[in-house]
Design a protein around this motif. Structure first.
Motif, PDB file in Angstrom:
ATOM      1  N   GLU A   1       3.543  -4.218  -4.749  1.00 18.94           N
ATOM      2  CA  GLU A   1       4.323  -4.388  -5.965  1.00 18.94           C
ATOM      3  C   GLU A   1       5.672  -4.918  -5.533  1.00 18.94           C
ATOM      4  O   GLU A   1       6.331  -4.326  -4.682  1.00 18.94           O
ATOM      5  N   VAL A   2       6.015  -6.058  -6.101  1.00 18.78           N
ATOM      6  CA  VAL A   2       7.208  -6.744  -5.623  1.00 18.78           C
ATOM      7  C   VAL A   2       8.204  -6.901  -6.760  1.00 18.78           C
ATOM      8  O   VAL A   2       7.846  -7.259  -7.882  1.00 18.78           O
ATOM      9  N   LYS A   3       9.424  -6.602  -6.424  1.00 18.25           N
ATOM     10  CA  LYS A   3      10.474  -6.721  -7.422  1.00 18.25           C
ATOM     11  C   LYS A   3      10.780  -8.199  -7.681  1.00 18.25           C
ATOM     12  O   LYS A   3      10.956  -8.976  -6.740  1.00 18.25           O
ATOM     13  N   SER A   4      10.798  -8.566  -8.936  1.00 17.74           N
ATOM     14  CA  SER A   4      11.179  -9.946  -9.241  1.00 17.74           C
ATOM     15  C   SER A   4      12.084  -9.919 -10.467  1.00 17.74           C
ATOM     16  O   SER A   4      12.224  -8.901 -11.125  1.00 17.74           O
ATOM     17  N   GLU A   5      12.689 -11.061 -10.724  1.00 21.04           N
ATOM     18  CA  GLU A   5      13.669 -11.090 -11.802  1.00 21.04           C
ATOM     19  C   GLU A   5      13.028 -10.813 -13.164  1.00 21.04           C
ATOM     20  O   GLU A   5      13.582 -10.149 -14.011  1.00 21.04           O
ATOM     21  N   SER A   6      11.808 -11.331 -13.318  1.00 15.98           N
ATOM     22  CA  SER A   6      11.136 -11.124 -14.595  1.00 15.98           C
ATOM     23  C   SER A   6      10.137  -9.982 -14.473  1.00 15.98           C
ATOM     24  O   SER A   6       8.934 -10.188 -14.501  1.00 15.98           O
ATOM     25  N   GLY A   7      10.616  -8.785 -14.262  1.00 13.64           N
ATOM     26  CA  GLY A   7       9.717  -7.637 -14.137  1.00 13.64           C
ATOM     27  C   GLY A   7       8.994  -7.667 -12.805  1.00 13.64           C
ATOM     28  O   GLY A   7       9.110  -8.618 -12.042  1.00 13.64           O
ATOM     29  N   ASN A   8       8.235  -6.621 -12.513  1.00 11.04           N
ATOM     30  CA  ASN A   8       7.574  -6.552 -11.215  1.00 11.04           C
ATOM     31  C   ASN A   8       6.284  -7.346 -11.180  1.00 11.04           C
ATOM     32  O   ASN A   8       5.591  -7.477 -12.173  1.00 11.04           O
ATOM     33  N   GLN A   9       6.008  -7.881 -10.008  1.00 13.59           N
ATOM     34  CA  GLN A   9       4.766  -8.616  -9.830  1.00 13.59           C
ATOM     35  C   GLN A   9       3.840  -7.812  -8.935  1.00 13.59           C
ATOM     36  O   GLN A   9       4.296  -7.146  -8.005  1.00 13.59           O
ATOM     37  N   ASN A  10       2.579  -7.891  -9.201  1.00 12.91           N
ATOM     38  CA  ASN A  10       1.609  -7.193  -8.374  1.00 12.91           C
ATOM     39  C   ASN A  10       0.719  -8.192  -7.658  1.00 12.91           C
ATOM     40  O   ASN A  10       0.078  -9.017  -8.300  1.00 12.91           O
ATOM     41  N   TYR A  11       0.707  -8.107  -6.327  1.00  8.15           N
ATOM     42  CA  TYR A  11      -0.203  -8.946  -5.561  1.00  8.15           C
ATOM     43  C   TYR A  11      -1.313  -8.049  -5.040  1.00  8.15           C
ATOM     44  O   TYR A  11      -1.066  -6.930  -4.583  1.00  8.15           O
ATOM     45  N   GLN A  12      -2.500  -8.562  -5.096  1.00  6.80           N
ATOM     46  CA  GLN A  12      -3.604  -7.789  -4.568  1.00  6.80           C
ATOM     47  C   GLN A  12      -4.458  -8.672  -3.674  1.00  6.80           C
ATOM     48  O   GLN A  12      -4.974  -9.689  -4.104  1.00  6.80           O
ATOM     49  N   LEU A  13      -4.582  -8.262  -2.418  1.00  6.23           N
ATOM     50  CA  LEU A  13      -5.392  -9.008  -1.450  1.00  6.23           C
ATOM     51  C   LEU A  13      -6.615  -8.177  -1.138  1.00  6.23           C
ATOM     52  O   LEU A  13      -6.489  -7.049  -0.664  1.00  6.23           O
ATOM     53  N   THR A  14      -7.785  -8.724  -1.366  1.00  7.50           N
ATOM     54  CA  THR A  14      -8.992  -7.971  -1.094  1.00  7.50           C
ATOM     55  C   THR A  14      -9.843  -8.730  -0.097  1.00  7.50           C
ATOM     56  O   THR A  14     -10.012  -9.940  -0.222  1.00  7.50           O
ATOM     57  N   ALA A  15     -10.371  -8.001   0.884  1.00  8.66           N
ATOM     58  CA  ALA A  15     -11.209  -8.658   1.887  1.00  8.66           C
ATOM     59  C   ALA A  15     -12.605  -8.854   1.325  1.00  8.66           C
ATOM     60  O   ALA A  15     -13.248  -7.909   0.897  1.00  8.66           O
ATOM     61  N   VAL A  16     -13.029 -10.099   1.293  1.00 10.66           N
ATOM     62  CA  VAL A  16     -14.412 -10.380   0.929  1.00 10.66           C
ATOM     63  C   VAL A  16     -15.212 -10.380   2.229  1.00 10.66           C
ATOM     64  O   VAL A  16     -16.328  -9.890   2.313  1.00 10.66           O
ATOM     65  N   LEU A  17     -14.570 -10.914   3.250  1.00 13.93           N
ATOM     66  CA  LEU A  17     -15.196 -10.963   4.560  1.00 13.93           C
ATOM     67  C   LEU A  17     -14.069 -10.923   5.583  1.00 13.93           C
ATOM     68  O   LEU A  17     -13.050 -11.564   5.427  1.00 13.93           O
TER      69      LEU A  17
END
Lengths: 191, 650
Positions: free
Chosen positions: B323-339
């Protein structure tokens, strides 16, 4: 006393199978061996580890490893040498870990202090004598001390060489040097 | 027989050391016989022998009278204590395959228990049905307990969890020749208003510092037609944004879903809140989530919360949520391993890392290209035009080496120091982060303005950017979707380890630790070998004593560090192979530079052998069937290496 007991040990072990055939539990065999050998092994480890409690503990660990070994049906060629080697290695690791070797002497006294009151009363003279001998032994280097104590425990040169990981030839060198140093140091102390 | 020759050749006196051997009956039979014959005729030797015998008696008597009594705790309680300890050990170290035996044992124990009660004639237990019911209840309770315990993973701390994941990664990298980390990831960004998803495939060749990525479903942007050959920053905006976040938070942009990356961020935090909890993955396998909340709410672009999911059966990172702080509210990045897999470079389509397929040639070429472009990236301290450099002395080179060592940059292979005849000392290398680069440059600050020193340290990102701009256009071509399964089961030493540890996780953990520890021991040996080879014997001879001492101190410190690491490895291995032993080979005398350099090279050989034995025993691989660390040869080599290292460090 350990020194007086002559322990007949099977030199090559089919120890497990033999005893098991006779219907004995491995645990019982190990308990028996422990009873017989704890004193000499403990005395040896004491020289390395510096405290009686550690010595007893390390000896017990060695016998637990022996138990595992026997449980797995693994062969031990020379049981006595095997046990000495295991306790030696354990003790060296412990000593190294805590850098306790330099404190060996102090530890020795602390221990004795703790043991003296509830055991036999020591006269002052006895204490001084003990101290002199301990000092004499402490003046040897590690290998000399180990070789001497192992030899006093009745191990052969080959066994000592295996345990200390040195050549058979150098065993006699260490013994000679150790005896000489011990004697001259002890004589000096008495003066 | 070793004898002292006197004037009369017939009188062969016993040498000092043979006296004790004679007394102990340890001389070879013929020598023993000769000695006996001599003693009969020689008063002087007999006297010496008697003196020796006397010392023996003296020692034994004093030891027995004074030292031995009262040393050991009283026998009775100690024996009981040991009996208990052994019982306990026996009970806890039953491995699972022996469960049946366990049950049999349990039954007999219970029976004897019951019998004891019976003999006490306890009224309420005399009924056989009551006994049976009681036994059944107890047995079920114990079984439930066993099952419950075996499924329970001991709670781990955040650092332990990260470390285990790193060790697992290290182990799998070590187990593969020319390893390339290949990951297929799903990247998702969720904001209050929007949700985007892309598939992101990465190849990371850490040995040659090469990296490539691919994004099949990325929306095509006008600037880049052939996706893979454009640097990440100008490609997909989602990936680019994530890269910016990763870099701002000291994570690894090229390997974001990794424990190392997480650790690198985690290490920058102070007073953060860590929480490890258990979860299940979609496929049902167990996993642990590490949740980290930084103490201070950071500024824009900083991570305000991270969740890191690690699969417990192989410590593989499966998911990273930021969860990353940004000027326009927080952004959520999600990295999922497929392989996520470690494959050998030979299995990678050559096109991925440019045209060259062989590591050697491609890395050489890359280096050559880097060199050619040096003028651009050179970090020249103050202003030193590359054309007017001065010839550097060996002393200056030693000083550079010492500073590099102080900065801890001489471990691993990343920074090299090289002096050309009549030219400057060149410090070149590629380091992981900008921060690291700064640290090294700072360490060399005292040499700023010295025209005879040229420093060329690049960060990985710079090197990659450079490489990508020089290797030319890589054609975007379909990448074969070949998956290589890694055989996780084959740790050569596993049988021995299984006897010692209660579960496979512990086995794996131990194995990974051995491999990584051996790896770190090797880094010292590499550094030492490099130092030893840095100067010719002639240079060493003419060097000032001061510089020479500095050089020696560096070599000694690495030898000492190696010895420590090796001793610790040996200590750990002892617990697995309690009876193993080996004798250290005699160390050669180190009297001059040449013999020291020889000793260093010898130590390198020994250490490399030990390392490969450890790796073949503990790294996961399908090739090895036996654990070479159990061989006497290994122990001998281990001992010799330590003895030699000790000799060098003294």
């Amino acid at each position: 006393m350990a020194g007086e007991t002559v322990i007949a040990l099977p030199q090559t072990t089919s120890l497990r199978s033999e005893h098991i055939r006779r219907g004995r539990d491995v645990k019982e065999v190990v308990n028996d061996l422990y009873r017989q050998l704890r004193a000499p092994l403990g005395a040896y480890v004491y020289h390395l580890a510096g405290s009686t409690r550690d010595a007893e503990d390390l000896v017990q660990i060695a016998f637990i490893q022996l138990f595992d070994h026997l449980e797995r049906n693994e062969e031990i060629e020379n049981l006595r040498a095997w046990l000495y080697r295991v306790v030696h290695n354990l003790a060296i690791d412990v000593a190294r870990e805590s850098e306790r070797r330099s404190l060996l002497l102090q530890q020795w006294f602390v221990d004795r202090g703790a043991l003296t009151p509830d055991s036999v009363e020591s006269t002052e003279e006895e204490l001084i004598r003990r101290e002199q001998i301990e000092n004499a032994l402490a003046s040897l280097n590690e290998r000399e001390r180990h070789a001497l104590v192992l030899r006093a425990e009745g191990l052969s040169y080959q066994e000592i060489a295996d345990i200390l990981e040195i050549s058979v030839k150098s065993v006699s060198v260490y013994l000679t040097r150790g005896l000489k140093k011990f004697e001259s140091r002890h004589e000096n102390n008495q003066k | 027989m070793k004898t002292i020759k006197s004037d009369n050749a017939l009188v062969q006196h016993l040498v000092e050391d043979n006296l004790i051997s004679y007394l102990d009956g340890e001389l070879p039979r013929d020598e023993q016989e000769q000695a006996r014959a001599h003693l009969e005729s020689c008063w002087s030797c007999r006297t010496r022998l008697a003196t020796r015998q006397n010392s023996v008696e003296n020692f034994v008597r004093l030891r027995q009278e004074v030292l031995l009594p009262r040393q050991l705790p009283p026998e009775g309680p100690t024996l009981n204590l040991f009996r208990h300890r052994l019982d306990e050990h026996h009970d806890t170290h039953q491995t699972r395959p022996r469960l049946t035996v366990d049950l049999a044992r349990l039954r007999t124990t219970l029976r004897s228990f019951v019998r004891r009660f019976e003999s006490d004639r306890l009224a309420f237990l005399t009924s056989p049905t009551a006994i049976r019911t009681a036994v059944a209840i107890i047995a079920v309770a114990i079984l439930v307990l066993i099952v419950f315990r075996s499924n329970r993973v001991t709670t781990v701390s955040a650092n332990e969890l990260i470390q285990r994941a790193i060790d697992a990664q290290t182990a799998s990298l070590r187990a593969t020749a020319q390893p390339v980390i290949h990951q297929r990831l799903q990247l998702q960004r969720i904001t209050r208003t929007n949700q985007e998803t892309v598939s992101w495939e990465t190849w990371n060749d850490s040995i040659n510092a090469r990296f490539n990525e691919k994004c099949d479903d990325c929306p095509k942007e006008p600037a880049s037609k052939a996706r893979p050959d454009t640097p990440p920053s100008t490609s997909n905006s989602l990936i680019a944004d994530l890269n910016a976040v990763l870099i701002a938070n000291r994570m690894e942009a090229r390997h974001p879903l990794s424990a190392i990356s997480y650790q690198s961020w985690h290490d920058t935090l102070h007073g953060q809140q860590d929480e490890v909890s258990r979860t299940k993955l979609a496929d049902g396998s167990g996993a642990l989530i590490l949740r980290t909340l930084p103490a201070t709410p950071g500024s824009t672009g900083q991570i305000t919360e991270a969740n890191f999911v690690i699969r417990t059966n192989d410590w593989q990172p499966m998911e990273l949520r930021l969860e990353v702080k940004s000027e326009s509210g927080n952004q959520n990045y999600q990295l999922t391993a497929v392989l996520s897999e470690v494959i050998s470079l030979t299995q990678v389509d050559p096109k991925i890392f440019g045209a060259a397929s062989s590591t050697a040639s491609s890395s050489q070429r890359t280096l050559g290209e880097l060199e050619a472009r040096n003028s651009k990236l050179e970090t020249v301290l103050p202003v030193a035009p590359t054309t007017s450099t001065l010839a550097a002395s060996a002393e200056l080179e030693v000083e550079v080496l010492r500073l590099i060592h102080q900065a801890g940059a001489d471990l691993g292979e990343q920074v090299t120091v090289h002096r050309t005849a009549g030219g400057p000392v060149k410090v070149s290398g590629i380091v992981e982060t900008d921060q690291r680069k700064k640290a090294i440059v700072t360490a060399l600050r005292s040499l700023a303005g010295n025209l005879a020193v040229r420093i060329d340290i690049q960060t990985v990102a710079e090197a990659v950017a450079l490489q990508q701009s020089t290797t030319g256009r890589t054609k975007s071509s379909p990448i074969p979707e070949e998956q290589v399964a890694i055989n996780r089961e084959a740790i050569a030493a596993a049988p021995e380890l299984r006897r010692h540890f209660q579960n496979d996780d512990q086995v794996r953990e131990f194995a990974a630790r051995m491999v990584s520890q051996s790896n770190s021991a090797m880094r010292h040996v590499y550094a030492m070998k490099r130092l030893a080879g840095q100067f010719s014997l002639e240079e060493l001879r003419t060097m000032t004593p001061d510089a020479k001492n500095k050089w020696l101190a560096l070599i000694r410190s690495h030898a000492g560090a190696y010895r420590k690491e090796a001793a610790s490895i040996q200590g750990e291995l002892r617990s697995i192979y309690p009876g193993a032993s080996g004798t250290a080979a005699d160390t050669t005398e180190m009297t001059d530079d040449a013999s020291l350099v020889r000793a260093v090279n010898r130590l390198f050989e020994l250490a490399a052998n030990n390392d490969s034995a450890i790796r073949s025993s503990f790294a996961m691989s399908s090739a090895n069937k036996t654990a070479s660390v159990s061989s006497p040869h290994f122990w001998q080599s281990m001992k010799s290496a330590q003895a030699l290292a000790a000799a060098i460090s003294n």
